[in-house]
Design an enzyme around this catalytic site. Sequence first.
Site: not given
Ligand code: PGA
Length: 254
Positions: A9-11, A95, A97, A167, A173, A234-235
């Site tokens: 997930n590159w956001k 998600h 976010e 999650e 993050g 993500g990261g």
């Molecule tokens: P993260 O994000 O690996 O940076 O904690 C995961 C996500 O939000 O899918």
Amino acid sequence: MKRKLIVANWKMNQLLAQLRQFFKTLADAKITSDAVELVVCPSLPYLASAVEAASGSKVAIGAQNVSECDFGAFTGEVAAQMLTDIGCKWVLIGHSERRSLYHETDELVGKKTAKALSVGLNPILCVGETLAQREAGITDATVQSQLRAALKGIAAQTQPELVFAYEPVWAIGTGKTATAEEANRVHGVIRQELAAIYGEAAARSARILYGGSAKPDNAASLLQQPHIDGLLIGGASLAADSFAKIAAAGVVPG
Ligand code: PGA
């Protein structure tokens, strides 16, 4: 044996040159095993470029969001049919976010999930508790009620495949990962809830991903847990070598 699903997930990150370099490096890593399935979810303007860059490889492309509506006067929105039209196979839905920053409710998450399924897109439905909910001792009740509300009216699915992601919001993050044992425990709770909704067989075959500071260092221990069928990253998914290491951890049998 379920295949491990490893999802990037590159956001709101990566420009075109970085995307191209990512797919080149990932191809060089030669993750060819059928034990893992790989999905990359770039930002919207790059989906078609990602489909092209990934063509001929085992990587499928997913979007990070989708509209619950059909075509029409919805400025700024993207229809599920547009995603399948350009070759997207997956979409992240709900998600944390999206829920916290853009006020997506369980009801909306359910509508988006139904819309994705109706056009043949595989949804990855995300659930998870906040730190306050965890501290209040309502982790299990939170994920159960998120699932029940979002899945109202949605039948059990194998094709397209409805995948779930646990999650914990406090782990996203932050560098704080749920321990593999605790993540596995909550996955078990999710599976029980799915059994209550869809029956034992559907619950057993459902893939449930873990997300929240997953990285090369902890991927293997997470993926060895019996209820963890993959990772949403993500990261640590922005660099192809790190993503490839995580994917390789899914190849080693647990
Ligand atoms: P993260 O994000 O690996 O940076 O904690 C995961 C996500 O939000 O899918």
